[in-house]
Motif scaffolding. Structure first.
Motif, PDB file in Angstrom:
ATOM      1  N   LEU A  89       5.537  70.979  34.245  1.00 36.51           N
ATOM      2  CA  LEU A  89       4.929  70.944  32.904  1.00 36.51           C
ATOM      3  C   LEU A  89       4.219  69.614  32.685  1.00 36.51           C
ATOM      4  CD1 LEU A  89       4.557  72.036  29.971  1.00 36.51           C
ATOM      5  CD2 LEU A  89       6.858  71.196  29.462  1.00 36.51           C
ATOM      6  N   LEU A  96       4.497  59.673  30.148  1.00 37.49           N
ATOM      7  CA  LEU A  96       4.931  58.972  31.359  1.00 37.49           C
ATOM      8  C   LEU A  96       6.095  58.061  31.013  1.00 37.49           C
ATOM      9  CD1 LEU A  96       1.501  58.075  32.987  1.00 37.49           C
ATOM     10  CD2 LEU A  96       3.074  59.911  33.594  1.00 37.49           C
ATOM     11  N   PHE A  97       6.903  57.735  32.030  1.00 36.37           N
ATOM     12  CA  PHE A  97       8.041  56.845  31.811  1.00 36.37           C
ATOM     13  C   PHE A  97       7.543  55.400  31.837  1.00 36.37           C
ATOM     14  CE2 PHE A  97       9.971  60.511  34.287  1.00 36.37           C
ATOM     15  CZ  PHE A  97      10.267  61.227  33.143  1.00 36.37           C
ATOM     16  N   LEU A 108      10.688  59.891  40.823  1.00 34.06           N
ATOM     17  CA  LEU A 108      11.964  60.106  40.130  1.00 34.06           C
ATOM     18  C   LEU A 108      12.458  61.554  40.271  1.00 34.06           C
ATOM     19  CD1 LEU A 108      14.162  58.804  38.380  1.00 34.06           C
ATOM     20  CD2 LEU A 108      12.892  59.509  36.364  1.00 34.06           C
ATOM     21  N   GLY A 109      11.590  62.501  39.977  1.00 33.00           N
ATOM     22  CA  GLY A 109      11.996  63.901  40.075  1.00 33.00           C
ATOM     23  C   GLY A 109      12.230  64.334  41.516  1.00 33.00           C
ATOM     24  N   GLN A 150      -3.641  58.017  33.303  1.00 33.47           N
ATOM     25  CA  GLN A 150      -2.254  58.364  32.961  1.00 33.47           C
ATOM     26  C   GLN A 150      -2.027  59.865  33.091  1.00 33.47           C
ATOM     27  OE1 GLN A 150      -0.224  56.516  29.630  1.00 33.47           O
ATOM     28  NE2 GLN A 150      -1.869  55.051  29.394  1.00 33.47           N
ATOM     29  N   ARG A 157       3.053  63.806  38.900  1.00 33.27           N
ATOM     30  CA  ARG A 157       4.501  63.850  38.690  1.00 33.27           C
ATOM     31  C   ARG A 157       4.993  65.298  38.601  1.00 33.27           C
ATOM     32  NH1 ARG A 157       6.858  61.249  33.227  1.00 33.27           N
ATOM     33  NH2 ARG A 157       5.760  63.014  32.342  1.00 33.27           N
TER      34      ARG A 157
ATOM     35  N   GLN B 186       9.964  61.525  25.894  1.00 28.55           N
ATOM     36  CA  GLN B 186      10.511  60.975  27.136  1.00 28.55           C
ATOM     37  C   GLN B 186      11.622  61.864  27.668  1.00 28.55           C
ATOM     38  OE1 GLN B 186       9.618  57.824  28.822  1.00 28.55           O
ATOM     39  NE2 GLN B 186       7.810  58.477  27.704  1.00 28.55           N
ATOM     40  N   ALA B 189      10.041  65.044  29.016  1.00 21.40           N
ATOM     41  CA  ALA B 189       9.416  64.829  30.325  1.00 21.40           C
ATOM     42  C   ALA B 189      10.486  64.713  31.410  1.00 21.40           C
ATOM     43  CB  ALA B 189       8.549  63.573  30.297  1.00 21.40           C
ATOM     44  N   ALA B 192      11.705  68.094  32.089  1.00 19.11           N
ATOM     45  CA  ALA B 192      10.662  68.898  32.720  1.00 19.11           C
ATOM     46  C   ALA B 192      10.561  68.622  34.221  1.00 19.11           C
ATOM     47  CB  ALA B 192       9.311  68.660  32.042  1.00 19.11           C
ATOM     48  N   ILE B 193      10.839  67.400  34.653  1.00 18.13           N
ATOM     49  CA  ILE B 193      10.782  67.160  36.100  1.00 18.13           C
ATOM     50  C   ILE B 193      12.085  67.585  36.779  1.00 18.13           C
ATOM     51  CG2 ILE B 193       9.072  65.298  36.013  1.00 18.13           C
ATOM     52  CD1 ILE B 193      11.396  63.321  36.476  1.00 18.13           C
ATOM     53  N   GLY B 194      12.987  68.181  36.010  1.00 19.74           N
ATOM     54  CA  GLY B 194      14.176  68.783  36.624  1.00 19.74           C
ATOM     55  C   GLY B 194      15.427  67.931  36.572  1.00 19.74           C
ATOM     56  N   LEU B 195      15.416  66.872  35.774  1.00 23.39           N
ATOM     57  CA  LEU B 195      16.632  66.069  35.637  1.00 23.39           C
ATOM     58  C   LEU B 195      17.615  66.788  34.707  1.00 23.39           C
ATOM     59  CD1 LEU B 195      15.260  62.410  35.199  1.00 23.39           C
ATOM     60  CD2 LEU B 195      15.840  63.626  37.299  1.00 23.39           C
ATOM     61  N   VAL B 204      16.034  57.533  32.350  1.00 22.77           N
ATOM     62  CA  VAL B 204      14.822  57.473  31.523  1.00 22.77           C
ATOM     63  C   VAL B 204      15.085  56.850  30.143  1.00 22.77           C
ATOM     64  CG1 VAL B 204      13.042  58.867  30.384  1.00 22.77           C
ATOM     65  CG2 VAL B 204      13.750  59.410  32.725  1.00 22.77           C
ATOM     66  N   GLN B 208      15.023  52.301  28.861  1.00 25.83           N
ATOM     67  CA  GLN B 208      14.000  51.921  27.882  1.00 25.83           C
ATOM     68  C   GLN B 208      14.650  51.422  26.597  1.00 25.83           C
ATOM     69  OE1 GLN B 208      10.257  54.288  27.928  1.00 25.83           O
ATOM     70  NE2 GLN B 208      11.497  55.819  28.961  1.00 25.83           N
TER      71      GLN B 208
END
Lengths: 253, 287
Positions: A89, A96-97, A108-109, A150, A157, B186, B189, B192-195, B204, B208
């Motif tokens: 997604l 972004l982080f 990271l992922g 970005q 990503r 955050q 996201a 979404a990347i699967g964490l 994440v 921060q």
């Protein structure tokens, strides 16, 4: 075109979603086949973003079902983390982080979610970034990059773990006009590779060029689906005609 | 009739205007510095004159600022101050850990943690609401009075526990504000990347949040460093303020207190400057 091989990658059946009293999606039926790109168009608040967030299980749907490769993913017994690992997604505001570098954002992922070895994942991540025109920016923090850069990092990503489908949520809407092109180029690149995608967009020229089919969403209902030339040039529904006319007047079509 | 100017002249004119503006800016800056210096001298001088001409000044000078007494008492107080520093460092680490645990407990909404969450809320409400000095008293005298086997009875340990509990409550709120200040996008996201939720928090959101609360945390450190002196009231022997107090009482001269004050300042002022620098350095990076 080859014979249809099996179930669609994504399938919506009667998907309904409300936020409190407000019904945002009302009985959505849609299929996205393998290697197909489907663009969802519609006014702000028509439910485009919610539709994509529901697929990635960031929102829970109230009724109906969504299938990924023929398996239902919206059942409460399904592990959302496992589903999200098969999807990519990309957000309108990049998300972004900020505490990580460009490279770390992509890694990271790959490492934490997919259990990849960092040393093995790194060359893959670097190659992907280079391909998206971000070579040399790997060690920068996102806030040093332009909006277009970005968003390309965000694309990298989301795509890094080779998802079954990419979900692109208005990926150019937050960008200055002169930066839109570079992001669209990156999306086109993925599309040409045969990546299955479902994208919400405001850019009609882009939808026309990239999408195999366009789906017009109006007040939570799909009013029209078809090839770009049909939906954009000869819309049947008065709502679609009005929407396209307004875009034309605003100079966005 | 206006003749077109030759390009060379135009360049000269531009250069002159540039020099003119620079000169005007310099003059303005000089004027500002002059005014600042004059007003500082006038106000500062008036204050000094006011104190020096006050009827009680000779007595204050002798009882608070005696060079002789200072020289005599300072080494003992300095030695005692080392205890303050050690207590400060140990309590600080304990506060950072306790505060983070409480903040995380209140932030994560796993159903299994519900009783812990209630406990955390009660803890922060209670310990933030009680004056630190009262807490030091209550724990310093109350816990030994229980006469329970295994509980610490040493005043310095009890004082340290009281300070940890008090500051842990403040610091947990600082952390919590930091966690909440990280934009929801955050978390989206990260998922979404699967964490997993836990990975999203760890990789994440938390990094921060901690970065953002550095300055307010440092602010609490400064307050804690001063409040270590409170353990003197439950009879911690060899603590800087306590030692100064005893010395002051023995010959009715308060100079030792000034000596102790200077030691606290020697730690808090550099910390305050560090805080300023940190805030300036991080001002630009908010994303």
């Amino acid at each position: 075109m080859a014979a249809r091989p099996g179930p669609p990658v994504l399938e919506f059946r009667g998907v309904t979603k409300a936020f409190g009293e407000l019904e945002v999606l009302h009985g959505i039926d849609l299929e996205v086949a393998e290697h197909e790109a489907v663009a969802v168009i519609g006014a702000s608040g028509s439910g485009k973003s919610t539709l994509l967030r529901c697929v990635d299980l960031l929102e829970e749907i109230d009724d109906g079902d969504i299938f990924l490769d023929g398996e239902v993913i919206t059942d409460p017994s399904v592990d959302p983390v496992a589903v999200r690992r098969r999807l990519g997604l990309v957000f309108q505001a990049y998300n972004l982080f900020g505490h990580l570098t460009v490279l770390q954002n992509v890694l990271l992922g790959m490492v934490k979610a997919h259990g990849g070895d960092r040393d093995e994942a790194e060359p893959t991540a670097r190659a992907l970034l280079a391909r998206l025109g971000l070579g040399g920016r790997e060690d920068d923090h996102p806030d040093l990059l332009s909006g277009g850069q970005q968003q390309r990092v965000a694309l990298a990503r989301a795509f890094a773990a080779r998802p079954r489908a990419m979900l692109l949520d208005e990926v150019t809407s937050a960008l200055d006009p002169e930066l839109v092109g570079e992001v669209l180029g990156a999306v086109r690149d993925l599309r040409d590779e045969g990546v299955t995608m479902l994208l919400a967009t405001h850019e009609m020229s882009f939808a026309r060029e990239v999408a195999d089919r366009i789906c017009f969403l109006h007040e939570g209902r799909i009013l029209e689906v078809g090839p770009p030339e049909q939906v954009l040039e000869h819309p049947r529904r008065p709502e679609t005609q009005r929407f396209l006319r307004r875009l034309l007047e605003a100079g966005r079509a | 009739m206006i003749a077109p100017r030759p390009p060379l002249d135009a360049a000269v004119v531009v250069a002159d205007r540039r020099a003119e503006r620079a000169a005007a800016r310099r003059a303005k800056a000089r004027r500002g510095q002059l005014i600042a210096a004059t007003s500082t001298l006038v106000i500062g001088g008036a204050l000094v004159a006011l104190i020096l001409t006050s009827p009680g000044w000779p007595e204050v000078r002798d009882t608070f600022l005696s060079v002789e007494v200072f020289r005599e008492s300072f080494p003992d107080i300095l030695r005692a101050f080392w205890l303050d520093v050690r207590v400060f460092l140990i309590v600080e680490v304990a506060v950072l850990i306790l505060g983070l645990l409480v903040a995380l407990t209140r932030t994560v909404d796993a159903p299994a943690l519900f009783p812990l969450r209630i406990l955390a809320v009660v803890y922060t409400d209670l310990f933030r609401g009680i004056p630190t000095i009262l807490l030091v008293y209550l724990i310093g005298f109350g816990v030994p009075a229980l006469a329970l086997e295994g509980l610490p009875t040493e005043p310095v340990v009890l004082g340290g526990i009281a300070l940890t509990l008090s500051y842990g409550a403040y610091v947990s709120e600082v952390y919590r504000a930091g966690l909440r200040s990280v934009h929801r996008g955050q978390r989206d996201a990260a998922l979404a990347i699967g964490l997993t939720e836990r990975q999203a928090l760890r990789h994440v959101i938390l990094p921060q949040a901690v970065r953002r609360v550095g300055p307010p945390l440092l602010n609490d450190f400064i307050a804690l460093q001063k409040d270590v002196a409170l353990i003197a009231i439950i009879g911690v022997a060899g603590e800087a303020f306590r030692v100064a107090q005893i010395q002051a009482a023995s010959d009715f001269n308060y100079t030792p207190l000034i000596a102790a004050a200077m030691l606290y300042l020697a730690i808090t002022i550099p910390l305050a400057r560090l805080l300023d620098r940190w805030e300036r350095g991080h001002g630009g990076r908010t994303r």
